[in-house]
Design an enzyme around this catalytic site. Structure first.
Site, PDB file in Angstrom:
ATOM      1  N   PRO A  25     -12.140   3.418   1.120  1.00 11.57           N
ATOM      2  CG  PRO A  25     -12.135   5.528   0.190  1.00 11.57           C
ATOM      3  CD  PRO A  25     -11.577   4.168  -0.006  1.00 11.57           C
ATOM      4  CG  MET A  26     -15.580  -0.043   2.285  1.00 12.51           C
ATOM      5  SD  MET A  26     -15.374  -1.677   3.058  1.00 12.51           S
ATOM      6  CE  MET A  26     -14.135  -1.289   4.317  1.00 12.51           C
ATOM      7  CB  ALA A  27     -20.920   4.395   1.918  1.00 15.65           C
ATOM      8  CB  CYS A 110     -18.690   4.819  -6.758  1.00 14.44           C
ATOM      9  SG  CYS A 110     -20.242   4.486  -5.891  1.00 14.44           S
ATOM     10  CE  LYS A 152     -11.160   1.125  -5.215  1.00 16.55           C
ATOM     11  NZ  LYS A 152     -11.799   0.745  -3.936  1.00 16.55           N
ATOM     12  CG  HIS A 182     -12.601  -3.163  -7.643  1.00 19.32           C
ATOM     13  ND1 HIS A 182     -13.573  -2.897  -6.702  1.00 19.32           N
ATOM     14  CD2 HIS A 182     -12.657  -4.497  -7.860  1.00 19.32           C
ATOM     15  CE1 HIS A 182     -14.201  -4.030  -6.392  1.00 19.32           C
ATOM     16  NE2 HIS A 182     -13.657  -5.010  -7.087  1.00 19.32           N
ATOM     17  N   GLY A 214      -9.325  -5.774  -4.886  1.00 19.38           N
ATOM     18  CA  GLY A 214     -10.282  -6.812  -5.253  1.00 19.38           C
ATOM     19  C   GLY A 214      -9.897  -8.175  -4.747  1.00 19.38           C
ATOM     20  CG  ASP A 215     -11.924 -11.138  -5.324  1.00 17.87           C
ATOM     21  OD1 ASP A 215     -12.870 -10.461  -4.884  1.00 17.87           O
ATOM     22  OD2 ASP A 215     -12.006 -11.831  -6.355  1.00 17.87           O
TER      23      ASP A 215
END
Length: 380
Positions: A25-27, A110, A152, A182, A214-215
């Site tokens: 999910p990305m805001a 977050c 997460k 992450h 991550g990455d």
């Protein structure tokens, strides 16, 4: 050359995710239009933007308006934020019972100040007892509907306050179906390099599936992560910004096939047009075209395009205007290989994590009113 790797599907309760790839999910990004665009590229699990448990329970209009799903989303997946076990449990019941949500992911990763200063997101796992209460409330509420709950998290608040191994144990004991890690601390935000060794340690520490995050900028990165960590799947965030076809590449390499050829600018232009069309269908043309503006620089990163065209695309206001501007780009231009493996989206630098007063004094006690600490605004 990308190493080929045939990976087993991911099991989350009764769900089978094949390939084991999850869109993070990305805001402001992973709305129904973007999720559909990614899903059209390859199978996997595509998670709605983060919503708040309080927003769901109090029937906040903005929150409920985010619970829109595309036809291709066979599994409705939502990431839920909360710090109060009651609100989280009640929200899970509403999501499952009223909205047909089939998977709930709990956000404990977050790092943004408005979340952590309330004790939420990446700050919350430091309070082990509270974390357990929230997870048990969510899993208990989901059980009658037969839907899996995952979480997460990050490595911890900073290098002196590492929480992920305890969080993994608590998640497993509470009945979570999987945990995603992450490989950064909250203080890192999105800077530096993700620590994949922490993902490997977590995998050794728990028996439930572990997802690495991550990455992952290219399909080859996912292969390297899985080989290095033994993780059961990957979570992809910033790597797909302006590159929805990353899911096509991941589906190929994780099934043992070579990755498809890189797209030409003409193929990227077609993807941009499809994205704008989906946003217009979702929001209306005016709002949809305003929303596509932030994606333009990501799509064109590394390509040769005139400064005026780039500037105009950043202000585009209609599909007709978009078509005219896209028509000025050279469709035969090859993909800029120098951009492969390069970070995308926000990066920044390490910064102090905003925390409630006295948060680090102990790892369990929470005396403040949890209901008052609940955010009521969804979207990250």
């Amino acid at each position: 050359m990308t190493t080929l790797l045939s990976v087993a599907p991911l099991r989350l309760g009764s769900l089978q995710i094949d390939p084991p790839v999850v869109l993070a999910p990305m805001a402001g990004v992973t709305n129904a239009a973007f999720r559909r665009l990614c899903a059209e590229q390859g199978a996997g699990l595509y998670v709605c933007e983060m919503i708040t448990s309080r927003g769901v329970v109090e029937r906040d209009e903005k929150t409920l308006n985010m619970l829109v799903f595309a036809d291709v989303e066979d599994v409705r997946s939502v990431q839920l934020y909360g710090v109060d076990p009651y609100y989280v449990g009640e929200a899970v019941k509403i999501l499952a019972g009223d909205y047909g949500v089939a998977h709930v992911d709990l956000n404990f990763g977050c790092p943004v100040p408005k979340v952590t200063r309330k004790g939420g997101g990446a700050a919350l796992p430091y309070k082990r007892g509270l974390l357990e209460r929230i997870l048990r409330a969510a899993v208990g509420a989901a059980a009658p509907y037969g839907i899996p709950v995952t979480m997460k998290t990050r490595k911890g608040i900073d290098d002196d306050h590492i929480t992920y191994l305890d969080a993994g144990r608590i998640a497993e004991d509470a009945g979570c179906a999987a945990i995603a890690l992450h490989g950064r601390t909250a203080v890192q935000h999105y800077s530096g390099t993700a620590d994949w060794t922490s993902i490997a340690r977590l995998k050794e520490h728990v028996s439930i599936p572990v997802l690495g995050n991550g990455d992952i900028w290219e399909a080859a990165d996912a292969v390297r992560m899985l080989e290095a960590t033994g993780a059961d799947g990957v979570v992809v965030g910033r790597g797909c910004l302006g590159r929805p076809w990353l899911f096509r590449d991941l589906a190929a390499v994780l099934s043992g096939s070579p990755p498809p050829t890189l797209p030409t600018l003409g193929e990227v232009v077609a993807m941009m047009r499809r994205h704008a069309e989906l946003l217009a269908d979702l929001m209306g043309e005016d709002r949809g075209l305003r929303d596509i503006r932030k994606h333009m620089a990501w799509y064109l990163k590394g390509f040769v395009a005139g400064q005026q065209v780039r500037a105009s695309l950043g202000m585009v206001s209609s599909l007709a205007e978009l078509d005219g501007l896209l028509g000025e780009l050279d469709p035969a231009q090859p993909y800029p290989v120098a951009e492969l493996g390069q970070p995308r989206g926000r990066q920044g630098s390490p910064r102090k994590v905003a925390l409630p007063a006295g948060w680090l004094d102990d790892t369990d006690g929470v005396t403040d009113d949890l209901a008052a600490a609940e955010l009521d605004i969804s979207g990250g």
